[in-house]
Motif scaffolding. Sequence first.
Motif, PDB file in Angstrom:
ATOM      1  N   ILE A 286       0.584  -1.260  -0.493  1.00 46.06           N
ATOM      2  CA  ILE A 286      -0.413   0.007   0.260  1.00 46.06           C
ATOM      3  C   ILE A 286       1.107   1.080   0.219  1.00 46.06           C
ATOM      4  O   ILE A 286       0.942   2.295  -0.940  1.00 46.06           O
ATOM      5  N   ASP A 287       1.878   1.233   0.647  1.00 48.28           N
ATOM      6  CA  ASP A 287       2.774   2.307   0.685  1.00 48.28           C
ATOM      7  C   ASP A 287       3.392   2.798  -0.879  1.00 48.28           C
ATOM      8  O   ASP A 287       3.574   4.268  -0.611  1.00 48.28           O
ATOM      9  N   THR A 288       3.532   1.614  -1.054  1.00 47.68           N
ATOM     10  CA  THR A 288       3.960   1.893  -2.451  1.00 47.68           C
ATOM     11  C   THR A 288       3.472   2.632  -4.056  1.00 47.68           C
ATOM     12  O   THR A 288       3.751   3.257  -3.974  1.00 47.68           O
ATOM     13  N   GLN A 289       2.606   2.295  -3.600  1.00 52.82           N
ATOM     14  CA  GLN A 289       1.425   2.031  -4.834  1.00 52.82           C
ATOM     15  C   GLN A 289       0.825   3.527  -3.585  1.00 52.82           C
ATOM     16  O   GLN A 289       0.738   4.483  -4.929  1.00 52.82           O
ATOM     17  N   GLU A 290       0.635   4.046  -3.043  1.00 53.58           N
ATOM     18  CA  GLU A 290       0.812   5.661  -2.699  1.00 53.58           C
ATOM     19  C   GLU A 290       1.430   6.570  -2.595  1.00 53.58           C
ATOM     20  O   GLU A 290       1.303   7.232  -3.572  1.00 53.58           O
ATOM     21  N   LEU A 291       3.027   6.188  -2.227  1.00 53.51           N
ATOM     22  CA  LEU A 291       4.156   7.233  -2.809  1.00 53.51           C
ATOM     23  C   LEU A 291       4.061   7.172  -4.417  1.00 53.51           C
ATOM     24  O   LEU A 291       4.538   8.150  -5.103  1.00 53.51           O
TER      25      LEU A 291
END
Length: 109
Positions: free
Chosen positions: A7-12
């Motif tokens: 989720i973090d990498t997608q959000e980033l």
Amino acid sequence: MSDTKEIDTQELGEKVVRVLKTIYDPEIPVDIYELGLIYDVFVNEDYETKILMTLTTPNCPVAETLPVEVEEKVKTIDMVKDCEVEITFDPPWSQDLMSEEAKLELGLL
């Protein structure tokens, strides 16, 4: 734990795109993302980003400065540890890569 990273990498990645949409080609009043100059945005689990982009032409007047601006602006995102910009001319940029919005803005529709 791996779900959070994903989720973090997608959000980033989405944050990176938002920043890219604030960078304009000085000759065209459309941001580089809508122009289709950004081919890909990669974000790894260490929050390092790589941006694969092109320029409207190989002798584009901003060939020296635009990739640096992209790199510097992306690095201002809190979570980004590093950013690498790679320029490619394969495939060469064409108006077909522009978003509908960009084509409308430039009177091409």
